[in-house]
Design an enzyme around this catalytic site. Structure first.
Site, PDB file in Angstrom:
ATOM      1  N   CYS A   1       0.334  11.194  -1.243  1.00  0.00           N
ATOM      2  CA  CYS A   1      -1.121  11.263  -1.353  1.00  0.00           C
ATOM      3  C   CYS A   1      -1.650   9.915  -0.862  1.00  0.00           C
ATOM      4  O   CYS A   1      -0.998   9.271  -0.050  1.00  0.00           O
ATOM      5  CB  CYS A   1      -1.556  11.570  -2.785  1.00  0.00           C
ATOM      6  SG  CYS A   1      -1.043  10.338  -3.995  1.00  0.00           S
ATOM      7  N   ASN A   2      -2.781   9.491  -1.330  1.00  0.00           N
ATOM      8  CA  ASN A   2      -3.337   8.225  -0.860  1.00  0.00           C
ATOM      9  C   ASN A   2      -2.635   7.019  -1.483  1.00  0.00           C
ATOM     10  O   ASN A   2      -2.214   6.116  -0.797  1.00  0.00           O
ATOM     11  CB  ASN A   2      -4.841   8.169  -1.126  1.00  0.00           C
ATOM     12  CG  ASN A   2      -5.488   6.987  -0.443  1.00  0.00           C
ATOM     13  OD1 ASN A   2      -5.277   6.770   0.740  1.00  0.00           O
ATOM     14  ND2 ASN A   2      -6.239   6.206  -1.184  1.00  0.00           N
TER      15      ASN A   2
END
Length: 170
Positions: A64-65
């Site tokens: 994810c980020n």
């Protein structure tokens, strides 16, 4: 809990064809910064996607980020993987900080943040407008009701309006 793997190790395994990298960020996030070769499977819809199951020869690495979403949704992601799976430490941000290859797209404000900015601006406008025209108090009430409706039903009129704006078109 999914075991962690470093961005450098992820890159090596990805180049060797020994893993599948699955990015669970939303489309606007992926469009702005992307790891080449990563599959897009946004967390908001991953439950309904037909994610090909992993196996011992080709496990999945989720990213994810920053690593927060993969950690928080670890049990779900492990279940959806259907086999061996890991999570990448620090997410795509750590990957980019390490100087590993990325594809950069259009940097924009995410639709979710645009909704937050728009709703907040309408509330402030309504509250300030009360001093000029008292019935303006209904504007923040309308915005609050709209946000509650969006939360309950999943339908956000402001989101649909903003998504149709020219700056949100590809």
């Amino acid at each position: 809990m999914l075991p962690a793997i470093s961005p450098a190790e992820t890159l090596q395994k990805l180049q060797d064809g020994k893993i599948r990298l699955v990015d669970i960020r939303e489309p606007d996030e992926i469009n702005s910064l992307r790891v080449p070769g990563a599959e897009a499977a946004p967390l908001s819809v991953i439950r309904w996607m037909r994610l090909a199951p992993s196996d011992a020869k080709l496990p999945i690495v989720f990213t994810c980020n920053s690593g927060n979403r993969t950690s928080k949704q670890s049990d779900l992601l492990e279940e959806l993987a259907g086999g061996p799976a890991w999570q990448m430490e620090g997410g795509v941000s750590a990957w980019a900080r390490a100087g590993l290859p990325v594809e950069r797209g259009r940097q924009g404000v995410s639709l979710f943040r645009q909704i937050q900015i728009g709703a907040g601006a309408l509330v402030l406008l309504g509250l300030a407008g009360v001093f000029v025209w008292p019935p303006m108090i209904w504007l923040p009430a309308f915005v609050g009701a709209g946000l509650m409706f969006a939360g309950v039903t999943g339908f956000c009129g402001l989101g649909l309006l903003l998504s149709a704006m020219p700056w949100n078109k590809k």
